[in-house]
Design a protein around this motif. Sequence first.
Motif, PDB file in Angstrom:
ATOM      1  N   TRP A   1       4.420  -8.977 -19.596  1.00  0.00           N
ATOM      2  CA  TRP A   1       3.293  -8.459 -20.370  1.00  0.00           C
ATOM      3  C   TRP A   1       3.706  -7.276 -21.246  1.00  0.00           C
ATOM      4  N   GLN A   2       4.661  -6.470 -20.757  1.00  0.00           N
ATOM      5  CA  GLN A   2       5.109  -5.350 -21.578  1.00  0.00           C
ATOM      6  C   GLN A   2       5.729  -5.838 -22.883  1.00  0.00           C
TER       7      GLN A   2
ATOM      8  N   TYR B   1       2.839  -7.277 -25.218  1.00  0.00           N
ATOM      9  CA  TYR B   1       2.070  -6.245 -25.911  1.00  0.00           C
ATOM     10  C   TYR B   1       2.947  -5.439 -26.868  1.00  0.00           C
TER      11      TYR B   1
ATOM     12  N   ILE C   1       2.946  -7.517 -29.956  1.00  0.00           N
ATOM     13  CA  ILE C   1       1.652  -7.384 -30.633  1.00  0.00           C
ATOM     14  C   ILE C   1       1.584  -6.065 -31.399  1.00  0.00           C
ATOM     15  N   ALA C   2       2.045  -4.990 -30.756  1.00  0.00           N
ATOM     16  CA  ALA C   2       2.045  -3.685 -31.427  1.00  0.00           C
ATOM     17  C   ALA C   2       2.934  -3.706 -32.662  1.00  0.00           C
TER      18      ALA C   2
END
Length: 390
Positions: A1-2, A5, A8-9
């Motif tokens: 998940w890190q 995301y 995404i960032a």
Amino acid sequence: WQMVYGLIALMMVLAISGTFIAPEPEMSSKPAEARESYQSVIPQRVLRGFTLAVAIGWAVAIAMIAWHVFASLTQVPPPSGSAFVREQGPVIVGLTVLLPATLAAVLLWRHGRTPGATVPDRPDESQTTRVLNSLFRAIFDPLMEMIGRLGWGALLVLLLALTYRFADAVWGAFAYPFYLGSEYGAIGHTMADVAVASKFFGVLMTMAGAAIGVVVISLIGRMPVLVIGAVLAAATNLLFADLARGGMAIDAFLEWTRLADPIRMFAGWAAAISPEGQGAEAGARMARLMLAIGGENLAGGFASVAVVAYLTSVVNPRFAAVQYALLGSLTMLIGTLGRPWLGEMIEMHGYYTVFIVTFWLGGVAVVLSLLEWLRMGRQKTPAAQDAAGA
């Protein structure tokens, strides 16, 4: 998940950077006072009253939605979603759409369709008056221009914008429970299966649908494509209905087109990504999922191009931002309000029944698209004839 995301960032940083790099649009050389506005032909008291009525209506609608969300998060049991849509949904649509449109039509009927020059704010006016004048120019000028130009056709345009994407937008929030769940006729795939079918294969099919839509528009015009897009958006619900019943029709289609072996071979390889997806039926199940999602995304990309092309053809370039924002937001309004009702229907009758219902509801957009095609075909302007495919 890190990592997810983080990516995404990174994409957001690239998007924000693009807004700083992109050139500014050209500004009109006319001063604000020289631009046309209905503000100068309407008495100030009427202007304030109508603008305040719309502002209050929007505030009430926002408060109704916010209260329902708050109650859903805090009350046990939560309030009924279908009751909210049935009882308060029409009120929200009336306050946010019908009220401004009706008041704009009344102003046109009472004060004429010819605008005057923009009235500059006077130094002695209060801040409240200036805010109401600005709201009038931002809300009523675009609405009055569109209604005055289209006449009764504006009602058909609003209805079409409200219903065109309903068939595929209303159940979007329940897509992953349908793919991953095991209740109410859900198909119980793994997250890896859905990632490959939806976020890889599905994205490619969305791009393909948009490209096909652009090509077909250039060949036959906007309005035929609008009708075809409405038909496809409704019909793809039948793919998921078949998927909820085991996918027999999808299997028959694959066998008839002789695509079964290559697609199942690729789908079997894709299913092997997930340890839970192994087994004799892994390739066949994955093939059904890919075909259903691919068909829905292909139709979605096609319909998106169709509705964007249509909406840009009915807005005035001077008010394009407000008019397109209004019509574009309406395309998702009914679908969003219908989701609580749809969720309860899934729990009561299962996914199969819901997909059949959304298929028939999609027929509303098909009928409205045909009526709009007929209306535009009756216009004598070359642009209208070109849009209708003449």
